[in-house]
Design a protein around this motif. Structure first.
Motif: not given
Length: 512
Positions: A16-23, A49-53, A419-421, A423-430
């Motif tokens: 499992d590579l993280g939230e929402g990652l299936s491949e 889709a989020k990082a090279v690991v 890390p993929p973590a 790149l997720t979980g934001g609540t407001f973007t600038l």
């Protein structure tokens, strides 16, 4: 994450590579069939889709099969590598110490952080610059500099076998063509070969697919790193005529003597192609919608489908904001504060007064959830595409801490080391799209957030100050918000507060 056969052979499945990652797409194998591996040794580099690991293998033994070649996409839970017990006579020094780990495995693989047996001092190896030598004449794959040794914090590294062994012919052909890059170099290229600085596997793949010789490009990135735009510029540039042919043509045109015996007639040169037009025999460029590009497409499409967004904007005089930044940096030049950090501080102030915008809509529960902390997303353009790294609980940071965190986060995003973590979980973007030289935009909300503040370029414009016309530093601020979480009064109040703080930074003191 494994399967054991009757002979003791273990099949390690892609974890499992993280939230929402299936491949994940295989970028580079770090071992070959026949190699001996130890517990937690990195065996493959993959791109999600989020990082090279790097993916560490939880078993020790001899590699008997590699499932997939470089460039192939593997789904989570499918076989990645098969490891068999090592022969006693070929066991590397120190390997016996890890027999118990090999029998039991090392548990669940945590991408980028080892699998539990590397020792407390073991840290994630950050991706390093790739040295991709130019292909050797004759079509043979170029020799590649060996990887610099890892710090002695874990078991000794197993000996390496021939590069590419056990991988299908397509992968080997890719290496021979100069597209797939071998092990990361230790800092020096092989003698007599030109080192090409490449970080992103996307750049390497793009060059390989279109037959671009990376050795002929001049990188525009830091330290001469070749970026995606460099490869795309090479694709857009018509091929140059060989210098020798041009010189021969010039010699013929300068020679007044007519052709005769012993003097052949000059060969007519083809008419030059029109600049900016593709060659007549050029075909369409097909770019697969994979990796981060596909994730961006899916997320933005979902945002447009689900969120009834509205964009409002206002021009603001940023002269005082720039003066405030200059004063701060003059007082403490060793810890400079960026304009983006000041804008982030202003956003945090506005979200304290208008928490409705620091929220998301739970469609399944039919409710609006306002977040207790501000997890501030910062839109960053990278060679891999648009990323939005997140500063968690940004409201707890001082302005200087915000500046440092923003600088480090954007640098890591562009280097592909987040890390993929993150790149997720934001609540407001600038989103500072002014760096692209544009004044305004109607950006798409980063789903599932409820709002996004955009900032255009700061330019000199005529402005009325105290009834007099003056030249001021003016920027356009735009707020795109989800109309389900609030109405125009709240959104307008937030944007007006932001504009007032840009024009009068002293107003921030009352809210800090």
């Amino acid at each position: 994450m494994s399967a054991r056969t009757a002979t003791g052979t273990r099949v390690f499945l892609l974890p499992d590579l993280g939230e929402g990652l299936s491949e994940a797409e295989i970028v580079e194998w770090k071992v070959a069939v026949g190699d001996l591996v130890t517990v937690d040794q990195s065996v493959v580099e993959v791109e999600t889709a989020k990082a090279v690991v790097d993916v560490p293998c939880p078993y020790a033994g001899r590699v008997v099969a590699l499932h997939g070649a470089a460039g192939e996409t593997r789904p989570v839970g499918q076989p990645l590598i098969t490891v068999a017990p090592a022969d006693g006579g070929d066991e590397p020094a120190g390997h016996a110490t890890y027999r118990e780990e090999e029998r039991a495995g090392s548990g669940n693989v945590l991408i980028g952080y080892g699998t539990g047996h590397g020792g407390s001092a073991r840290r994630r190896r950050r991706p390093r610059l790739t040295l991709a030598p130019e292909p050797v004449a004759g079509g043979a794959a170029a020799a590649v500099a060996e990887r610099a040794p890892e710090p002695a914090t874990g078991p000794p590294s197993a000996p390496r076998g021939p590069a590419g062994a056990g991988v299908d012919a397509a992968a080997s052909a890719g290496v021979a063509a100069g597209g797939a890059v071998g092990p990361v170099g230790g800092g020096t290229a092989p003698t007599g070969e030109t080192a090409v600085l490449v970080i992103s596997p996307i750049v390497r793949r793009l060059a390989r697919d279109h037959g671009v010789d990376l050795g002929s490009l001049r990188g525009t990135g830091p330290g001469g790193v070749i970026r995606r735009c460099d490869v795309e510029a090479a694709l857009a540039t018509p091929p140059q005529r060989p210098a020798g042919r041009a010189a021969a043509r010039d010699q013929h045109s300068a020679d007044p003597a007519p052709p005769g015996p012993g003097r052949p007639a000059a060969v007519a040169e083809p008419a030059p192609a029109h600049v900016g037009l593709a060659p007549a025999d050029a075909s369409d460029v097909v770019i697969p919608l994979t990796g981060i590009r596909r994730v961006i497409a899916d997320k933005l499409s979902r945002s447009r489908r689900e969120i009834p967004e509205v964009t409002i904007w206002v021009d603001a005089d940023a002269t005082a904001l720039l003066a405030t930044r200059a004063a701060i940096n003059a007082a403490t030049p060793d810890a400079p504060v960026s304009v983006l950090a000041l804008l982030a501080r202003i956003c945090l102030s506005g979200l304290r007064r208008f928490p409705q915008l620091n929220a998301h809509v739970d469609t399944e529960g039919q409710r609006i959830v306002q977040s207790a902390g501000v997890h501030l997303g910062i839109a960053a353009q990278t060679d891999r595409g648009l990323l939005v790294p997140v500063l968690r609980d940004a409201q707890r940071l001082t302005t200087r801490e915000l500046a440092a965190a923003l600088a480090q986060t954007t640098a890591d995003a562009r280097a592909g080391t987040l890390p993929p973590a993150r790149l997720t979980g934001g609540t407001f973007t600038l989103n500072n799209y002014g760096v692209f030289g544009v004044d305004g935009s109607t950006p798409i909300i980063n789903h599932p957030e409820a709002a996004l503040l955009g900032v255009g370029r700061i330019v000199d414009k005529p402005w009325v100050v105290d009834g007099q016309l003056a030249v001021r530093k003016v920027t356009q601020l735009s707020l795109t918000f989800d109309h389900r979480v609030c109405d125009g009064g709240v959104a307008g109040g937030f944007l007006r507060h932001v504009a007032d703080c840009v024009e009068q930074p002293a107003l921030l003191v009352a809210n800090v």
